[in-house]
Scaffold this active site. Structure first.
Site, mmCIF file in Angstrom:
data_model
loop_
_atom_site.group_PDB
_atom_site.id
_atom_site.type_symbol
_atom_site.label_atom_id
_atom_site.label_comp_id
_atom_site.label_asym_id
_atom_site.label_seq_id
_atom_site.Cartn_x
_atom_site.Cartn_y
_atom_site.Cartn_z
ATOM 1 N N ARG A 66 0.822 -1.219 0.000
ATOM 2 C CA ARG A 66 0.000 0.000 0.000
ATOM 3 C C ARG A 66 0.849 1.261 0.000
ATOM 4 O O ARG A 66 0.491 2.271 -0.611
ATOM 5 C CB ARG A 66 -0.923 0.017 1.220
ATOM 6 C CG ARG A 66 -2.016 -1.026 1.152
ATOM 7 C CD ARG A 66 -2.988 -0.849 2.314
ATOM 8 N NE ARG A 66 -3.744 -2.054 2.543
ATOM 9 C CZ ARG A 66 -4.837 -2.412 1.873
ATOM 10 N NH1 ARG A 66 -5.300 -1.649 0.925
ATOM 11 N NH2 ARG A 66 -5.456 -3.531 2.155
ATOM 12 N N HIS A 110 -19.899 7.769 2.363
ATOM 13 C CA HIS A 110 -20.138 6.372 2.740
ATOM 14 C C HIS A 110 -21.644 6.118 2.734
ATOM 15 O O HIS A 110 -22.412 6.936 3.256
ATOM 16 C CB HIS A 110 -19.550 6.099 4.130
ATOM 17 C CG HIS A 110 -19.686 4.668 4.533
ATOM 18 N ND1 HIS A 110 -18.890 3.676 3.995
ATOM 19 C CD2 HIS A 110 -20.535 4.052 5.377
ATOM 20 C CE1 HIS A 110 -19.264 2.510 4.505
ATOM 21 N NE2 HIS A 110 -20.249 2.717 5.343
ATOM 22 N N GLU A 175 -26.987 10.774 -2.067
ATOM 23 C CA GLU A 175 -25.534 11.023 -2.117
ATOM 24 C C GLU A 175 -25.243 12.167 -3.086
ATOM 25 O O GLU A 175 -24.397 13.024 -2.829
ATOM 26 C CB GLU A 175 -24.798 9.759 -2.572
ATOM 27 C CG GLU A 175 -24.892 8.612 -1.584
ATOM 28 C CD GLU A 175 -24.056 7.404 -1.995
ATOM 29 O OE1 GLU A 175 -22.961 7.579 -2.544
ATOM 30 O OE2 GLU A 175 -24.523 6.265 -1.765
HETATM 31 C C1 GAR Z 1 -21.477 5.011 -3.711
HETATM 32 O O1 GAR Z 1 -22.694 4.496 -3.254
HETATM 33 C C2 GAR Z 1 -20.561 5.307 -2.538
HETATM 34 O O2 GAR Z 1 -21.232 5.783 -1.415
HETATM 35 C C3 GAR Z 1 -19.985 3.944 -2.284
HETATM 36 O O3 GAR Z 1 -19.738 3.404 -3.558
HETATM 37 C C4 GAR Z 1 -20.680 3.958 -4.499
HETATM 38 C C5 GAR Z 1 -19.915 4.572 -5.651
HETATM 39 O O4 GAR Z 1 -20.784 4.981 -6.672
HETATM 40 N N1 GAR Z 1 -18.783 4.044 -1.509
HETATM 41 C C6 GAR Z 1 -18.368 3.104 -0.661
HETATM 42 O O5 GAR Z 1 -18.967 2.072 -0.478
HETATM 43 C C7 GAR Z 1 -17.074 3.453 0.045
HETATM 44 N N2 GAR Z 1 -16.716 2.424 0.966
HETATM 45 P P1 GAR Z 1 -20.291 6.003 -7.802
HETATM 46 O O6 GAR Z 1 -18.990 5.459 -8.379
HETATM 47 O O7 GAR Z 1 -21.403 5.977 -8.809
HETATM 48 O O8 GAR Z 1 -20.102 7.345 -7.164
#
Ligand code: GAR
Length: 198
Positions: A66, A110, A175
Site C-alpha cells: 500500500r 459512505h 448522495e
Molecule cells: C457510492 O454508493 C458510494 O457511497 C460507495 O460506492 C458507491 C460509488 O458509486 N462508496 C463506498 O462504499 C465506500 N466504501 P459512484 O462510483 O457511482 O459514485
C-alpha cells in the site's frame, strides 16, 4: 480557488455530481484531476467529457504494498497540485501515513448513517437489522476506516418491499445531493454538519 482531486473506482456518479456543482457559479472549488485505481473505471470517460484531466494508478502491480501504491498516487497527483481530495466510491483502503498526510483535507462519502455500518454491504445490513431509516454520510477521513468528523448526512426511509438494490438506488440519489452540498460548504470554510431530509 481550492484545487480538488477526486478519487474513483467505478462509475463515478458521485464524482460527476461534484464536478457539475463545481462548474456552477459561486463555488470556491475547482476540479484539478480525477484519479482512478483501474483503467476500467467508467467514471474516467465522464470526467474527460467534462474537460477534467484523469490519471490511472493501477493498484494491482503493487501486489498489496500500500505504501508504494500511495507513493505512486502522490507522484501522479503532484503536477495537478491538489489542495484536497474527495474520495467518491474509491474502494481501496488507504494507510495511516497517507491519511495523516492529507488530514483535514480529505473527504469521503459512505452509504450508511455512520457510525452504523462501516465497511461493505451497508444496504443489506440496514435491511437485515430492520432499520426504518437509512442514508449516507460525508465525513473527514482519519486513520480509522469510515470514521472521522461527520460533515453531513442525508436520510431515506426504508420501505417494506425494499431490496438492497432499491434501497441503494434511493440512497445514491441522496448522495448526489449531499456530497456537492457538503463540498461547497467545506471549501468555503464551513465544517458544521449538514443534515438533509429527503
Ligand atoms: C457510492 O454508493 C458510494 O457511497 C460507495 O460506492 C458507491 C460509488 O458509486 N462508496 C463506498 O462504499 C465506500 N466504501 P459512484 O462510483 O457511482 O459514485
Amino acid at each position: 480557488m481550492v484545487r480538488v482531486a477526486v478519487f474513483i473506482s467505478g462509475g463515478g456518479s458521485n464524482m460527476v455530481s461534484l464536478l457539475e456543482d463545481m462548474a456552477r457559479e459561486g463555488h470556491a472549488g475547482t476540479p484539478c484531476v480525477v484519479l482512478a485505481n483501474s483503467a476500467d473505471a467508467g467514471g474516467l470517460a465522464r470526467a474527460e467529457e467534462r474537460g477534467v484531466p484523469t490519471v490511472v494508478v493501477d493498484h494491482r502491480p503493487f501486489k498489496g504494498d500500500r505504501a508504494a501504491f500511495e507513493a505512486a498516487i502522490n507522484a501522479a497527483l503532484e503536477p495537478f497540485a491538489p489542495d484536497m481530495i474527495c474520495l467518491a466510491g474509491f474502494m481501496r483502503v488507504l494507510t495511516e501515513g497517507f491519511m495523516e498526510q492529507w488530514a483535514g483535507k480529505m473527504l469521503n462519502i459512505h452509504p450508511s448513517l455512520l457510525p452504523k455500518y462501516k465497511g461493505l454491504h451497508t444496504h443489506a445490513r440496514a435491511l437485515e437489522a430492520g432499520d426504518a431509516v437509512h442514508g449516507c454520510t460525508v465525513h473527514e477521513v482519519t486513520a480509522a476506516l469510515d470514521d472521522g468528523p461527520i460533515l453531513g448526512q442525508a436520510q431515506v426511509p426504508v420501505l417494506a418491499d425494499d431490496t438492497p438494490e432499491t434501497l441503494a438506488a434511493r440512497v445514491l440519489e441522496q448522495e448526489h445531493r449531499l456530497y456537492p452540498a457538503v463540498l461547497r460548504r467545506f471549501v468555503a470554510g464551513d465544517r458544521s454538519p449538514l443534515i438533509l431530509q429527503s
